[in-house]
Design a protein around this motif. Structure first.
Motif, PDB file in Angstrom:
ATOM      1  N   MET A   1       2.007   3.747   5.344  1.00 31.36           N
ATOM      2  CA  MET A   1       1.942   3.428   3.928  1.00 31.36           C
ATOM      3  C   MET A   1       3.238   3.898   3.287  1.00 31.36           C
ATOM      4  O   MET A   1       3.914   4.800   3.802  1.00 31.36           O
ATOM      5  CB  MET A   1       0.731   4.100   3.293  1.00 31.36           C
TER       6      MET A   1
ATOM      7  N   LEU B   1      -7.332   5.024   7.681  1.00 28.90           N
ATOM      8  CA  LEU B   1      -5.887   4.976   7.453  1.00 28.90           C
ATOM      9  C   LEU B   1      -5.171   4.347   8.644  1.00 28.90           C
ATOM     10  O   LEU B   1      -4.280   3.510   8.472  1.00 28.90           O
ATOM     11  CB  LEU B   1      -5.344   6.377   7.176  1.00 28.90           C
TER      12      LEU B   1
ATOM     13  N   GLN C   1      -9.938   5.299   0.758  1.00 27.51           N
ATOM     14  CA  GLN C   1     -10.105   5.467   2.200  1.00 27.51           C
ATOM     15  C   GLN C   1     -11.314   6.351   2.509  1.00 27.51           C
ATOM     16  O   GLN C   1     -12.071   6.069   3.442  1.00 27.51           O
ATOM     17  CB  GLN C   1      -8.838   6.057   2.813  1.00 27.51           C
TER      18      GLN C   1
ATOM     19  N   THR D   1      -1.112   7.231  -2.316  1.00 30.97           N
ATOM     20  CA  THR D   1      -1.420   7.833  -3.611  1.00 30.97           C
ATOM     21  C   THR D   1      -2.792   8.485  -3.545  1.00 30.97           C
ATOM     22  O   THR D   1      -3.573   8.240  -2.615  1.00 30.97           O
ATOM     23  CB  THR D   1      -1.434   6.767  -4.721  1.00 30.97           C
TER      24      THR D   1
ATOM     25  N   ILE E   1      -5.537   0.640   8.495  1.00 27.41           N
ATOM     26  CA  ILE E   1      -4.677   0.076   7.439  1.00 27.41           C
ATOM     27  C   ILE E   1      -3.231   0.012   7.930  1.00 27.41           C
ATOM     28  O   ILE E   1      -2.546  -0.998   7.781  1.00 27.41           O
ATOM     29  CB  ILE E   1      -4.785   0.915   6.149  1.00 27.41           C
TER      30      ILE E   1
ATOM     31  N   ARG F   1       0.842  -1.198   0.000  1.00 26.04           N
ATOM     32  CA  ARG F   1       0.000   0.000   0.000  1.00 26.04           C
ATOM     33  C   ARG F   1       0.876   1.247   0.000  1.00 26.04           C
ATOM     34  O   ARG F   1       1.753   1.398   0.839  1.00 26.04           O
ATOM     35  CB  ARG F   1      -0.915  -0.006   1.207  1.00 26.04           C
TER      36      ARG F   1
ATOM     37  N   ARG G   1      -5.290   7.788  -5.335  1.00 31.51           N
ATOM     38  CA  ARG G   1      -6.298   6.723  -5.418  1.00 31.51           C
ATOM     39  C   ARG G   1      -6.544   6.099  -4.046  1.00 31.51           C
ATOM     40  O   ARG G   1      -7.676   5.794  -3.682  1.00 31.51           O
ATOM     41  CB  ARG G   1      -5.871   5.659  -6.429  1.00 31.51           C
ATOM     42  N   GLN G   2      -5.486   5.875  -3.289  1.00 31.70           N
ATOM     43  CA  GLN G   2      -5.650   5.321  -1.947  1.00 31.70           C
ATOM     44  C   GLN G   2      -6.467   6.257  -1.063  1.00 31.70           C
ATOM     45  O   GLN G   2      -7.304   5.809  -0.284  1.00 31.70           O
ATOM     46  CB  GLN G   2      -4.292   5.034  -1.304  1.00 31.70           C
TER      47      GLN G   2
END
Length: 98
Positions: A62, A50, A35, A28, A53, A25, A30-31
């Motif tokens: 990340m 986050l 989220q 970015t 994760i 991960r 996109r992330q």
């Protein structure tokens, strides 16, 4: 990795190196979007998603996309001229298998 090993074996005599980079991960845009969507569905905040994760990642964060890029650049460089048939995990320790 089996496919990488097979290709390395087949292409090695032609001086072609074959390696794979497996990414975890990375922080970015996109992330962030994903989220935010998860947070919306759960009725929570992106920061809480986050944090959840990152708790699963041994390095507790990340990755920065540049960290992935530096591994790829190394594999393409003369410094890795004797590296072939390898799989590189760039995931902060997320994958626990061998």
């Amino acid at each position: 990795w089996g496919y990488v090993k097979t290709l390395a074996d087949e292409l090695g005599p032609s001086w072609i190196r074959v390696n794979a980079v497996f990414c975890g991960r990375f922080a970015t845009e996109r992330q962030i979007e994903l989220q935010e969507e998860i947070a919306r569905r759960r009725g929570t905040t992106r920061e809480e998603v986050l944090a959840e994760i990152e708790r699963d990642i041994p390095l507790r964060r990340m990755g920065d996309p540049g960290e992935l890029g530096r591994v790829a650049a190394f594999l393409l460089s003369p410094a890795a001229s004797y590296v072939t048939g390898a799989g590189w995990l760039v995931d902060g320790g997320l994958v626990r298998s061998l």
